[in-house]
Design a protein around this motif. Structure first.
Motif, PDB file in Angstrom:
ATOM      1  N   ARG A  81     103.926  31.101  69.112  1.00 18.07           N
ATOM      2  CA  ARG A  81     102.630  31.343  68.358  1.00 18.07           C
ATOM      3  C   ARG A  81     101.304  30.404  68.800  1.00 18.07           C
ATOM      4  O   ARG A  81     100.235  30.823  69.070  1.00 18.07           O
ATOM      5  CB  ARG A  81     102.653  31.687  66.874  1.00 18.07           C
ATOM      6  N   LEU A  84     100.208  30.740  72.489  1.00 20.75           N
ATOM      7  CA  LEU A  84      99.600  31.930  72.685  1.00 20.75           C
ATOM      8  C   LEU A  84      98.066  31.962  72.138  1.00 20.75           C
ATOM      9  O   LEU A  84      97.059  32.403  72.337  1.00 20.75           O
ATOM     10  CB  LEU A  84     100.162  33.317  71.816  1.00 20.75           C
ATOM     11  N   THR A  96     108.957  41.354  79.075  1.00 22.25           N
ATOM     12  CA  THR A  96     109.140  41.332  77.787  1.00 22.25           C
ATOM     13  C   THR A  96     108.629  42.479  77.287  1.00 22.25           C
ATOM     14  O   THR A  96     107.497  42.438  76.493  1.00 22.25           O
ATOM     15  CB  THR A  96     108.686  40.230  77.011  1.00 22.25           C
TER      16      THR A  96
ATOM     17  N   ALA B 186     110.762  40.787  73.906  1.00 20.70           N
ATOM     18  CA  ALA B 186     109.410  41.216  73.689  1.00 20.70           C
ATOM     19  C   ALA B 186     108.830  40.877  72.642  1.00 20.70           C
ATOM     20  O   ALA B 186     107.621  40.256  72.396  1.00 20.70           O
ATOM     21  CB  ALA B 186     109.290  42.534  73.945  1.00 20.70           C
ATOM     22  N   VAL B 187     109.538  40.747  71.395  1.00 22.73           N
ATOM     23  CA  VAL B 187     109.069  40.328  70.208  1.00 22.73           C
ATOM     24  C   VAL B 187     109.107  38.684  70.145  1.00 22.73           C
ATOM     25  O   VAL B 187     108.072  38.156  69.858  1.00 22.73           O
ATOM     26  CB  VAL B 187     110.009  40.567  69.138  1.00 22.73           C
ATOM     27  N   ALA B 188     110.139  38.090  70.706  1.00 15.09           N
ATOM     28  CA  ALA B 188     110.007  36.407  70.775  1.00 15.09           C
ATOM     29  C   ALA B 188     108.759  36.118  71.585  1.00 15.09           C
ATOM     30  O   ALA B 188     108.043  35.139  71.307  1.00 15.09           O
ATOM     31  CB  ALA B 188     111.377  36.225  71.434  1.00 15.09           C
ATOM     32  N   ALA B 189     108.549  36.841  72.632  1.00 15.45           N
ATOM     33  CA  ALA B 189     107.307  36.451  73.533  1.00 15.45           C
ATOM     34  C   ALA B 189     106.047  36.447  72.728  1.00 15.45           C
ATOM     35  O   ALA B 189     105.331  36.010  73.306  1.00 15.45           O
ATOM     36  CB  ALA B 189     107.419  37.370  74.883  1.00 15.45           C
ATOM     37  N   GLN B 190     105.736  37.375  71.899  1.00 15.31           N
ATOM     38  CA  GLN B 190     104.796  37.450  70.947  1.00 15.31           C
ATOM     39  C   GLN B 190     104.742  36.168  69.774  1.00 15.31           C
ATOM     40  O   GLN B 190     103.875  36.495  68.831  1.00 15.31           O
ATOM     41  CB  GLN B 190     104.584  38.647  70.460  1.00 15.31           C
ATOM     42  N   GLY B 191     105.835  35.425  70.025  1.00 13.74           N
ATOM     43  CA  GLY B 191     105.829  34.570  68.758  1.00 13.74           C
ATOM     44  C   GLY B 191     106.276  34.952  67.361  1.00 13.74           C
ATOM     45  O   GLY B 191     105.913  34.247  66.440  1.00 13.74           O
ATOM     46  N   LEU B 192     106.910  36.313  67.549  1.00 14.30           N
ATOM     47  CA  LEU B 192     107.446  36.634  66.291  1.00 14.30           C
ATOM     48  C   LEU B 192     108.902  36.241  66.066  1.00 14.30           C
ATOM     49  O   LEU B 192     109.628  35.966  67.078  1.00 14.30           O
ATOM     50  CB  LEU B 192     107.307  38.200  66.199  1.00 14.30           C
ATOM     51  N   LEU B 197     112.933  39.323  61.388  1.00 15.58           N
ATOM     52  CA  LEU B 197     112.831  40.842  61.494  1.00 15.58           C
ATOM     53  C   LEU B 197     114.205  41.639  61.294  1.00 15.58           C
ATOM     54  O   LEU B 197     114.251  42.399  60.326  1.00 15.58           O
ATOM     55  CB  LEU B 197     112.232  41.240  62.609  1.00 15.58           C
TER      56      LEU B 197
END
Lengths: 515, 315
Positions: A81, A84, A96, B186-192, B197
């Protein structure tokens, strides 16, 4: 967004990054800087540490030593995060993206507060459409991702990073899945981004692409930073030698002496199987003493053709001739019996059984035949002797024949597969992506073996997504597109650009009229 | 045939359909949330037993009805926490863990029941939820008694479907949850946090399963006895597939199952019932469910990462 006062200094500084996985040093004190509006290439073979380094930058891994600075600020470790938010965007090699979501949903994922009451789709759509126009990356925001082509998916992956206002874009092997024309379009989009002040790190092992897009190249080898040169001061050959660490010998090429067609397909049709595209009226002749190259973007029927020749699929229409005669009941057993050597596309999934020993893997295709089977019993001594001979003759680096094959590197695994089929001196060889993911030494070894097989009279079908490989090895080339096969092109008559046009589907209608 | 038509025209039949469907709706929504996030929760059967007991026990020992529902939910969430810990961060086999949780939760509930009531032969009854007719709407013929003269828990079940649907498809949380079940990378790549979850989904989902179980003791049978959940959890697993992982379609499946079940009870009492062994009727809802499943689920798309553990830093 970067403060303007920082515009003069580097946007990114990796300083002394070190990462160990057990005894393996994946990154050894690597330092890289990136200036605003600059494209640098990170060059290295598989396992050189490129992806590890980028995963550290992006916060997927924590480094054992070293710091990451973005726009002058030190990034906290292991926090995607933060990366980003600082403006680092990554276009992963394995996208991804989620197939069951729309393009817009994929882009929006993670950009709005998780506990927000409602998704703001209207605002997101406007921003996405604007970005797509600015950079020439057209996609339908409402399309389900699963229905998009690989090229379109990549656009979504890039748009996702841009949507988050990325100022530094990392692209991991972005052209591996593209035709030359699609790669050119990607490069055009990248140049537009650079013109707007974005900085790009381009990870690749394809030398001509690196030369075309980057201004500076950082070369990694076995986790070490072995060189950093301006593109203007180097050439592909010098880069390759820096990447490998020694002079490169090309496999020697003798003139082909074509013989009779050993395997022939006439107007062959196979059914579509789920997402695997079938063949649509394919004419193909594999002649003794030649290598036939099959070029094409993956997913255009290569799998169907490979399955057909391997005996996993039967023609639903058309004729298949083996040594001039139609096989009675085409099956895997018959394909093996006919001496078709198969080097499968995915050596982990279909080529080997990971937790079996080298001995067991060496006899996988012939365990029920002499000398390995006698009156229904396995003769382990014969099997181990065979495995030993393959290990010696094909230079498989391993502790011994009882090692589980999981522990071998991709190159050594491939050498064992090559050895177990080549030892039978096969007449027909199906080589599906035989060098994918291998280092240059192993690539040369495999290619030399295929050429040797050709020179002793075997017919080789070489399926590859690497046009340079196809152009270098093939005596004749077919292009496959949407299950259709182009006419054969003789060696030297086609350039990569010409093939790219056929790969995009151009020329097929004309080809059909002429036939 | 006249007898069957009569069944379909009776208001009490449709009221029974909705009553039978209600616990299934709770548990199906719970399972659906887990599976959308990528975790198959086979603990459902046991968690329903635990919820049935916890809710009933609370009311039996003097607690309020809604307190009972909350306690049941908390009990379910506790087993969800255990299931989630074993399957998500530890990445153990979801089949083995789920069946283990079912055995553990069922046995714990029976054991606790025996500890609390060592000498009881006939299960004591509690003052359960009573039907709450909704003014005006409950006067509609046929529809009124079926839909609008139910207990509050049934109304809650229908509201729940709308809430789950809204959260899954209209909020950032739901989007992240669906992505976690499709491609966690995809979730991890958005830092979530994929782990966060999935754990959250399993815990909340398990809580809802337990409420489904509590419905049985607090809104249907009014007492707790062994074998009362009787495979309803497994039916809910099938209903999620039947509904193609969509809350609305899963609700439809639950009502359909309720209809088959209510029908077979009444068919046993008709003239056909005199000639046919009653076991055939008991089989009917399950056979019809399997048939419906075969027909409906052919085009269903499973969450791609269902039952695939996600480890950060691995591919």
């Amino acid at each position: 967004m970067a403060p303007d006062s920082m515009a003069q200094g580097p946007v990114l500084r990796l300083d002394g990054i070190t990462k160990r996985f057990g005894a393996l040093v994946a990154n050894d004190a690597i330092s890289v800087t990136l200036a605003p509006g600059e494209v640098i290439a990170l060059l290295g073979e598989n396992g050189a540490g490129k992806t590890t380094l980028m995963n550290i930058l992006f916060g997927h891994y924590t480094a054992d030593a070293g710091t990451v600075e973005v726009f002058g600020q030190t990034l906290p470790q292991g926090n995607p995060r933060a990366a980003l938010a600082a403006g680092v965007g990554m276009v992963h090699q394995h996208f991804t993206l989620a197939d069951n979501l729309s393009v817009l949903e994929n882009v929006v994922l993670g950009t709005q507060p998780l506990w927000g009451a409602r998704l703001d789709m209207a605002g997101a759509r406007a921003k996405l459409v604007g970005l797509a126009q600015d950079f020439g990356l057209a996609v339908d925001p409402d399309a389900r991702l699963g229905s998009l082509s690989v090229g379109e998916r990549q656009r979504v992956e890039i748009l996702k990073a841009l949507y988050r206002d990325a100022r530094i874009l990392i692209l991991d092997e972005p052209t591996a899945v593209l035709t030359p024309q699609q790669a050119d379009a990607l490069f055009a989009a990248l140049r537009k981004m650079v013109a707007q002040g974005l900085s790009i790190i381009f990870i690749s092992h394809k030398l001509h692409e690196v030369m075309a897009i980057a201004s500076r190249v950082v070369v990694l080898r076995h986790g070490k930073q072995v060189g950093e040169v301006a593109v203007s001061d180097t050439d592909p050959r010098a880069l390759a030698e820096m990447m490998v660490g020694s002079a490169i010998t090309q496999p020697e090429l003798r003139a082909a002496t074509p013989g009779p067609a050993l395997l022939e397909l006439r107007k062959v049709v196979t059914p579509d199987r789920g997402t695997t595209r079938g063949l649509r009226g394919v004419d193909l002749a594999l002649r003794a003493g030649t290598i036939t190259g099959l070029a094409g973007v993956s997913g255009n029927g290569q799998a169907a053709l490979a399955d057909l020749i391997a005996g996993l699929e039967r023609p639903s229409a058309g004729e298949m001739l083996l040594h001039g005669a139609a096989p009675a009941q085409w099956s895997v057993a018959e394909a093996l019996g006919a001496g078709i050597a198969r080097i499968p596309e995915d050596r982990h999934k279909t080529g080997t059984i990971a937790d079996f020993s080298l001995t067991e893997n060496a006899i996988l295709e012939r365990y029920n035949q002499a000398p390995f089977a006698r009156r229904g019993w396995l003769d382990w001594r014969a099997a181990r002797d065979f495995a030993q001979s393959v290990i010696r003759a094909y230079d498989v680096r391993c502790p011994g024949p009882d090692t589980r094959i999981r522990l071998l590197s991709g190159g050594n695994m491939q050498k064992l597969i090559l050895g177990r089929v080549m030892e039978l001196r096969p007449q027909i060889i199906l080589a599906n992506q035989p060098v994918r993911g291998l280092d240059i030494g192993a690539i040369t070894f495999v290619q030399t073996q295929l050429l040797a097989a050709r020179d002793r009279g075997a017919a080789v079908l070489l399926i590859s997504e690497d046009l340079d490989e196809i152009l270098a090895l093939s005596d004749q080339i077919h292009v496959i597109s949407e299950g259709r096969l182009s006419p054969p092109f003789a060696r030297g008559t086609m350039s990569a650009t010409d093939l790219g046009r056929w790969m995009a589907g151009e020329g097929f209608e004309r080809g059909r009229d002429a036939a | 045939m006249g007898e069957i038509l009569e069944i379909f025209l009776s208001a009490s039949f449709w009221a029974a359909v909705i009553r039978i469907a209600s616990p299934l709706i709770f548990a199906t929504m719970g399972e659906l949330i887990c599976e959308r996030a990528g975790v198959l929760n086979l603990g459902i059967e046991g968690i329903m037993v635990a919820g049935a007991f916890a809710g009933w026990m609370t009311v039996y020992s003097g607690g309020g009805l809604w307190t009972g529902v909350v306690v049941a939910m908390l009990a379910g969430m506790l087993f969800g926490l255990l299931h989630g810990t074993l399957t998500v961060p530890f990445g153990l086999s979801q089949h083995v863990v789920g069946l283990g949780i079912t055995l553990l939760a069922t046995a714990s509930a029976y054991f606790a029941y025996r500890l609390a009531l060592p000498r009881v032969t006939t299960p004591p009854r509690i003052e359960a939820f009573q039907p709450l007719p909704i003014p005006i709407l409950s006067d509609i013929p046929l529809l009124g008694p079926a839909l609008f003269t139910q207990t509050p828990l049934t109304y809650l079940a229908f509201v729940l479907v709308a809430v789950v649907s809204f959260v899954l498809f209209r909020t950032p949380l739901g989007l992240a949850l669906r992505a976690a079940g499709e491609n966690p990378a995809a979730v991890a790549a958005q830092g979530l946090s994929v782990t966060g979850l999935r754990m959250g989904a399993v815990i909340v989902g398990s809580g809802l399963m337990a409420v489904g179980g509590a419905f049985l003791t607090m809104s249907a049978f009014n007492s707790f006895f062994f074998e009362m959940v009787n495979g309803r959890g497994w039916i809910c697993i099938a209903l999620v597939v039947f509904g193609a992982w969509m809350p609305g379609k899963a609700l439809l499946g639950a009502v359909l199952f309720g209809m088959f079940d209510a029908l077979q009870i009444r068919l046993q009492q008709t003239s056909i019932g005199a000639d046919v062994p009653y076991q055939i009727f008991l089989m009917m809802p399950f056979v019809l469910s399997i048939l419906a499943l075969v027909i409906m689920s052919r085009r269903a798309s499973v969450p791609a990462a269902l039952m695939v553990p996600f480890n950060k830093g691995e591919r």
